[in-house]
Design an enzyme around this catalytic site. Structure first.
Site, PDB file in Angstrom:
ATOM      1  N   ARG A 201     -60.329 -24.572  14.472  1.00 41.18           N
ATOM      2  CA  ARG A 201     -59.367 -24.868  15.524  1.00 41.18           C
ATOM      3  C   ARG A 201     -59.496 -26.338  15.944  1.00 41.18           C
ATOM      4  O   ARG A 201     -60.543 -26.967  15.754  1.00 41.18           O
ATOM      5  CB  ARG A 201     -59.601 -23.964  16.746  1.00 41.18           C
ATOM      6  CG  ARG A 201     -59.531 -22.477  16.451  1.00 41.18           C
ATOM      7  CD  ARG A 201     -59.908 -21.676  17.690  1.00 41.18           C
ATOM      8  NE  ARG A 201     -59.837 -20.229  17.464  1.00 41.18           N
ATOM      9  CZ  ARG A 201     -60.840 -19.477  17.041  1.00 41.18           C
ATOM     10  NH1 ARG A 201     -62.018 -20.039  16.775  1.00 41.18           N
ATOM     11  NH2 ARG A 201     -60.684 -18.173  16.884  1.00 41.18           N
ATOM     12  N   HIS A 307     -51.867 -26.580  14.211  1.00 43.15           N
ATOM     13  CA  HIS A 307     -52.594 -25.307  14.222  1.00 43.15           C
ATOM     14  C   HIS A 307     -52.287 -24.475  12.981  1.00 43.15           C
ATOM     15  O   HIS A 307     -53.075 -23.607  12.597  1.00 43.15           O
ATOM     16  CB  HIS A 307     -52.254 -24.505  15.479  1.00 43.15           C
ATOM     17  CG  HIS A 307     -53.106 -23.289  15.663  1.00 43.15           C
ATOM     18  ND1 HIS A 307     -54.436 -23.361  16.040  1.00 43.15           N
ATOM     19  CD2 HIS A 307     -52.831 -21.969  15.497  1.00 43.15           C
ATOM     20  CE1 HIS A 307     -54.943 -22.139  16.109  1.00 43.15           C
ATOM     21  NE2 HIS A 307     -53.994 -21.279  15.785  1.00 43.15           N
ATOM     22  N   ARG A 310     -54.908 -24.198  10.313  1.00 47.11           N
ATOM     23  CA  ARG A 310     -55.906 -23.118  10.421  1.00 47.11           C
ATOM     24  C   ARG A 310     -55.412 -21.890   9.662  1.00 47.11           C
ATOM     25  O   ARG A 310     -56.167 -21.231   8.955  1.00 47.11           O
ATOM     26  CB  ARG A 310     -56.171 -22.787  11.891  1.00 47.11           C
ATOM     27  CG  ARG A 310     -57.033 -21.534  12.104  1.00 47.11           C
ATOM     28  CD  ARG A 310     -57.498 -21.450  13.540  1.00 47.11           C
ATOM     29  NE  ARG A 310     -57.996 -20.128  13.894  1.00 47.11           N
ATOM     30  CZ  ARG A 310     -59.209 -19.665  13.601  1.00 47.11           C
ATOM     31  NH1 ARG A 310     -60.045 -20.431  12.915  1.00 47.11           N
ATOM     32  NH2 ARG A 310     -59.585 -18.467  13.987  1.00 47.11           N
ATOM     33  N   HIS A 333     -63.814 -14.548  14.328  1.00 40.21           N
ATOM     34  CA  HIS A 333     -63.186 -13.453  15.080  1.00 40.21           C
ATOM     35  C   HIS A 333     -64.149 -12.293  15.219  1.00 40.21           C
ATOM     36  O   HIS A 333     -64.900 -11.969  14.296  1.00 40.21           O
ATOM     37  CB  HIS A 333     -61.915 -12.981  14.370  1.00 40.21           C
ATOM     38  CG  HIS A 333     -60.732 -13.874  14.600  1.00 40.21           C
ATOM     39  ND1 HIS A 333     -60.041 -13.880  15.781  1.00 40.21           N
ATOM     40  CD2 HIS A 333     -60.138 -14.796  13.804  1.00 40.21           C
ATOM     41  CE1 HIS A 333     -59.060 -14.775  15.705  1.00 40.21           C
ATOM     42  NE2 HIS A 333     -59.101 -15.339  14.516  1.00 40.21           N
ATOM     43  N   TYR A 342     -54.363 -11.913   7.664  1.00 42.65           N
ATOM     44  CA  TYR A 342     -54.431 -12.910   6.589  1.00 42.65           C
ATOM     45  C   TYR A 342     -54.543 -12.258   5.231  1.00 42.65           C
ATOM     46  O   TYR A 342     -53.991 -12.751   4.247  1.00 42.65           O
ATOM     47  CB  TYR A 342     -55.603 -13.874   6.832  1.00 42.65           C
ATOM     48  CG  TYR A 342     -55.330 -14.842   7.942  1.00 42.65           C
ATOM     49  CD1 TYR A 342     -54.340 -15.804   7.812  1.00 42.65           C
ATOM     50  CD2 TYR A 342     -56.030 -14.785   9.136  1.00 42.65           C
ATOM     51  CE1 TYR A 342     -54.054 -16.691   8.833  1.00 42.65           C
ATOM     52  CE2 TYR A 342     -55.760 -15.669  10.165  1.00 42.65           C
ATOM     53  CZ  TYR A 342     -54.775 -16.616  10.008  1.00 42.65           C
ATOM     54  OH  TYR A 342     -54.489 -17.488  11.022  1.00 42.65           O
TER      55      TYR A 342
END
Length: 388
Positions: A201, A307, A310, A333, A342
């Site tokens: 990030r 962003h 990412r 996460h 993803y």
């Protein structure tokens, strides 16, 4: 005319309707919130109230006579929240909840009231994402009111109303990431490459110090992040969750670029910041965005936010066949939800999986056909044998 019964009292009012009252566990006389058309209705209400008392399900009907505004403000203040989350909650309360619910007692907020508020916010043009966040905050606050025994049940009952539906963001190709790295100011080349191929990030990248980057072992340790507050101040904080503190392996392809960056642009010393601006200050997002938009224009890359890099890095990681747990660890996460997104988003990986399944199918069918031919030959051999 007053009637008496074993539990509570019922009396007839001059209007002809009936009032029911009972003594609560605290000894106070509690009237029913409404009057009744018949004495039988009043008796039935008292019987229900007596059952609540016997099974310990009674709660003080006056407990919820607290205005929502002050209760919600105290709720936000009492929570352990990051500064940015606290600012968000206060903004949602001030602009979207207090105008409707602020002066209303917590006990008087009903499901129809909540549904009407939500419908009116959406009809007035408030963004669905904002409404979903405001609804989620309202539900959380009133959930605490249930736990505090101020109300019996949460009036926020709209299924899916707190779900934020964000449109799927684009991802860059490897070629586009390098095109953007070439087009951006040289001091931010490594920033673009690390965002695109490590999936870090913005705040995590800006928070890196030299001691966090270990090129000998090809790894970056994420230990902090820089958050920009609404008042322009910046806050150094821990990552978003415990899983956010992690070590991320660096693709060897970009190690030479990072090595050059550390030698030319980063601050000296183990505690030196990895990314600083031309005036030796920690980069600000709004200033960097101007450089980013120019780089996108020069590289002819349209509709890509920083962003989104990412997302690019995480999608590339998913396309390698990494497991859900491995993706969670790399992305920082604590739940599998994002990792699964993803994995599902990786079209190329899905094609490989489909091709592999196809290979298994072909192999199985080939084996079946071979067995069938063998059986056919055996059957023909038996058919040609006419000896006794």
């Amino acid at each position: 005319m007053a009637g008496r019964r074993q539990f509570g009292r019922v009396r007839k009012l001059p209007s002809g309707r009936y009032q029911a009252r009972y003594a609560g566990p605290d000894g106070q006389l509690r009237p029913a919130p409404e009057t009744f058309r018949t004495k039988r209705d009043a008796d039935d209400w008292l019987a229900d109230k007596q059952t609540e008392l016997r099974r310990g399900d009674w709660h003080d009907p006056d407990a919820g006579k607290v205005e929502f505004g002050p209760y919600a403000a105290a709720w936000i203040m009492e929570r352990e929240l990051t500064t940015t989350t606290r600012q968000l909650y206060r903004s949602l309360l001030r602009h979207h909840l207090e105008p409707t619910f602020g002066a209303v007692n917590v006990a008087d907020i009903s499901p129809p009231f909540v549904r009407r508020w939500r419908a009116e916010k959406l009809a007035a043009g408030t963004g669905p994402t904002t409404v979903a966040k405001a609804y989620a905050l309202l539900r959380a606050i009133l959930g605490t009111a249930v736990a505090d025994q101020m109300i019996r049940r949460n009036p926020c009952t709209i299924k899916g109303a707190s779900t934020v539906h964000t449109p799927e963001r684009p991802t860059a190709t490897v070629q586009e990431v390098y095109a953007l790295a070439d087009a951006i100011q040289p001091r931010y080349r490594a920033l673009v490459l690390m965002a695109g191929f490590l999936g870090l990030r913005w705040g995590e990248l800006i928070g890196l110090h030299r001691r966090d980057v270990d090129l000998d072992h090809g790894a970056v340790r994420v230990r902090r992040a820089v958050a920009e507050l609404n008042n322009g101040q910046r806050e150094i904080k821990a990552p978003k969750s415990a899983a956010g503190k992690r070590t991320v392996a660096i693709p060897s392809a970009i190690i030479p670029d990072i090595r050059v960056h550390l030698a030319v642009y980063a601050e000296h010393g183990a505690d030196g910041r990895v990314f600083i601006g031309a005036k030796k200050a920690t980069p600000r997002r709004n200033h960097f965005n101007r450089l980013w938009h120019k780089a996108c224009s020069d590289a002819d890359v349209k509709g890509l936010h920083f962003h989104d890099l990412r997302h690019t890095g995480n999608t590339l990681a998913a396309s390698t066949g990494a497991s859900t747990r491995e993706l969670m660890s790399r992305m920082g996460h604590s739940t599998a939800r994002a990792a699964l997104i993803y994995q599902h988003a990786s079209v190329d990986r899905d094609r490989l999986i489909a091709d592999a399944v196809s290979g298994l199918v072909d192999k199985s069918r080939k084996k079946t056909r071979k067995a069938k031919k063998k059986q056919d030959r055996k059957s023909k051999g038996h058919a040609g044998d006419t000896s006794d």
